[in-house]
Motif scaffolding. Structure first.
Motif, mmCIF file in Angstrom:
data_model
loop_
_atom_site.group_PDB
_atom_site.id
_atom_site.type_symbol
_atom_site.label_atom_id
_atom_site.label_comp_id
_atom_site.label_asym_id
_atom_site.label_seq_id
_atom_site.Cartn_x
_atom_site.Cartn_y
_atom_site.Cartn_z
ATOM 1 N N VAL A 50 13.376 0.819 -0.013
ATOM 2 C CA VAL A 50 14.549 0.453 0.345
ATOM 3 C C VAL A 50 14.319 1.229 1.563
ATOM 4 C CG1 VAL A 50 16.044 2.667 1.113
ATOM 5 C CG2 VAL A 50 16.607 0.644 0.026
ATOM 6 N N ILE A 51 14.934 -0.774 2.824
ATOM 7 C CA ILE A 51 15.180 -0.803 3.301
ATOM 8 C C ILE A 51 16.921 -1.024 3.604
ATOM 9 C CG2 ILE A 51 14.852 -3.438 3.925
ATOM 10 C CD1 ILE A 51 12.957 -2.243 6.350
ATOM 11 N N ASN A 52 17.800 -0.398 5.411
ATOM 12 C CA ASN A 52 18.718 -0.633 5.701
ATOM 13 C C ASN A 52 18.978 -1.835 6.212
ATOM 14 O OD1 ASN A 52 17.508 0.120 7.918
ATOM 15 N ND2 ASN A 52 19.954 0.940 8.546
ATOM 16 N N TRP A 53 20.226 -2.390 6.510
ATOM 17 C CA TRP A 53 20.630 -3.695 6.756
ATOM 18 C C TRP A 53 19.615 -4.171 7.822
ATOM 19 C CZ3 TRP A 53 22.994 -5.098 11.218
ATOM 20 C CH2 TRP A 53 22.762 -3.546 11.896
ATOM 21 N N SER A 54 19.775 -3.288 9.281
ATOM 22 C CA SER A 54 19.032 -3.078 10.394
ATOM 23 C C SER A 54 17.857 -3.561 9.712
ATOM 24 C CB SER A 54 19.687 -2.708 11.284
ATOM 25 O OG SER A 54 18.959 -1.269 11.583
ATOM 26 N N GLY A 55 16.459 -2.481 9.239
ATOM 27 C CA GLY A 55 15.671 -2.431 9.184
ATOM 28 C C GLY A 55 15.321 -1.556 9.622
ATOM 29 N N GLY A 56 15.956 -0.479 10.161
ATOM 30 C CA GLY A 56 16.256 0.633 11.259
ATOM 31 C C GLY A 56 15.395 2.143 10.723
ATOM 32 N N ILE A 57 15.843 1.776 9.242
ATOM 33 C CA ILE A 57 16.029 3.105 8.510
ATOM 34 C C ILE A 57 15.040 2.744 7.015
ATOM 35 C CG2 ILE A 57 16.771 4.743 7.102
ATOM 36 C CD1 ILE A 57 19.248 4.578 8.942
ATOM 37 N N THR A 58 13.836 3.696 6.592
ATOM 38 C CA THR A 58 13.694 3.537 5.049
ATOM 39 C C THR A 58 13.140 3.449 4.257
ATOM 40 O OG1 THR A 58 11.253 3.068 5.826
ATOM 41 C CG2 THR A 58 12.527 1.188 6.318
ATOM 42 N N ASP A 59 13.277 4.271 3.020
ATOM 43 C CA ASP A 59 12.938 5.444 2.430
ATOM 44 C C ASP A 59 11.988 4.671 1.285
ATOM 45 O OD1 ASP A 59 14.654 7.625 -0.602
ATOM 46 O OD2 ASP A 59 13.006 8.121 0.878
ATOM 47 N N TYR A 60 10.962 5.947 0.458
ATOM 48 C CA TYR A 60 9.923 5.384 -0.536
ATOM 49 C C TYR A 60 9.612 6.572 -0.882
ATOM 50 C CZ TYR A 60 8.417 1.968 3.484
ATOM 51 O OH TYR A 60 7.986 1.384 4.323
ATOM 52 N N ALA A 61 9.280 5.622 -2.410
ATOM 53 C CA ALA A 61 8.877 6.935 -3.462
ATOM 54 C C ALA A 61 7.905 7.585 -3.144
ATOM 55 C CB ALA A 61 8.568 5.858 -4.695
ATOM 56 N N LYS A 62 7.814 9.154 -3.293
ATOM 57 C CA LYS A 62 6.429 9.589 -3.324
ATOM 58 C C LYS A 62 5.623 8.887 -3.381
ATOM 59 C CE LYS A 62 9.041 13.832 -3.002
ATOM 60 N NZ LYS A 62 9.041 15.636 -3.758
ATOM 61 N N SER A 63 5.194 8.577 -4.554
ATOM 62 C CA SER A 63 3.634 7.817 -4.914
ATOM 63 C C SER A 63 3.480 6.257 -4.523
ATOM 64 C CB SER A 63 3.643 7.198 -6.800
ATOM 65 O OG SER A 63 4.765 6.088 -6.213
ATOM 66 N N VAL A 64 3.744 6.481 -3.240
ATOM 67 C CA VAL A 64 3.956 4.860 -2.663
ATOM 68 C C VAL A 64 3.816 5.197 -1.239
ATOM 69 C CG1 VAL A 64 4.603 3.285 -4.298
ATOM 70 C CG2 VAL A 64 5.922 4.174 -2.419
ATOM 71 N N LYS A 65 4.383 6.232 -0.713
ATOM 72 C CA LYS A 65 4.847 5.891 0.624
ATOM 73 C C LYS A 65 3.242 6.420 1.673
ATOM 74 C CE LYS A 65 7.302 10.126 3.563
ATOM 75 N NZ LYS A 65 8.146 8.491 3.592
ATOM 76 N N ASP A 66 2.919 6.116 2.912
ATOM 77 C CA ASP A 66 2.148 6.104 3.279
ATOM 78 C C ASP A 66 1.172 4.675 3.183
ATOM 79 O OD1 ASP A 66 1.838 9.401 3.288
ATOM 80 O OD2 ASP A 66 2.352 8.140 5.178
ATOM 81 N N ARG A 67 1.107 4.074 1.818
ATOM 82 C CA ARG A 67 0.723 3.201 0.874
ATOM 83 C C ARG A 67 0.776 2.149 1.122
ATOM 84 N NH1 ARG A 67 -1.119 2.791 -4.145
ATOM 85 N NH2 ARG A 67 0.287 3.852 -4.731
ATOM 86 N N PHE A 68 2.587 1.780 0.971
ATOM 87 C CA PHE A 68 3.323 1.032 1.179
ATOM 88 C C PHE A 68 4.372 0.648 1.855
ATOM 89 C CE2 PHE A 68 3.652 0.063 -3.897
ATOM 90 C CZ PHE A 68 2.588 0.105 -4.108
#
Length: 122
Positions: A50-68
């Motif tokens: 997920v990415i916030n409205w400005s693009g400044g904050i993101t979050d990832y599932a552990k399974s894809v973090k550092d790859r996506f």
């Protein structure tokens, strides 16, 4: 009428990369969060990024973090998901979403796309 249209899916081999795009129309989503979920055969739909409205904050599932990597271009009303080092377990239908808040909850998404298939072979 709001529409989210995903593109960029396909069949690749393990280790390859794909870039998914999500084009939004019907209104401007520059003040909304945008996200990606996926659903593999026989499994429940799960959060990817997920990415916030400005693009400044993101979050990832552990399974894809550092790859996506999720990104967005508000001028084009488009979100992207860069997927590197793909694994067979990434095989799924990938859905683009829009939400009025920054959340990884599927039930709190306001709009969903139709999905794009990603298949990764070993």
């Amino acid at each position: 009428q709001v529409q989210l249209v995903e593109s960029g899916g396909g069949s690749v081999q393990a280790g390859d990369s794909l870039r998914l795009s999500c084009a939004a129309s019907g209104r401007t989503f520059s003040d909304y969060s945008m996200g990606w979920f996926r659903q593999a055969p026989g499994k429940e739909r799960e959060f990817v990024a997920v990415i916030n409205w400005s693009g400044g904050i993101t979050d990832y599932a552990k399974s894809v973090k550092d790859r996506f990597t999720i990104s967005r271009d508000n001028a084009k009303n488009t979100a992207y998901l860069q997927m590197n080092s793909l694994k067979p377990e990434d095989t799924a239908i990938y859905y683009c979403t829009v939400a009025s808040r920054f959340t990884s909850s599927a039930t709190m998404q306001d709009y969903w796309g139709q999905g794009t298939q990603v298949a990764v072979s070993s």
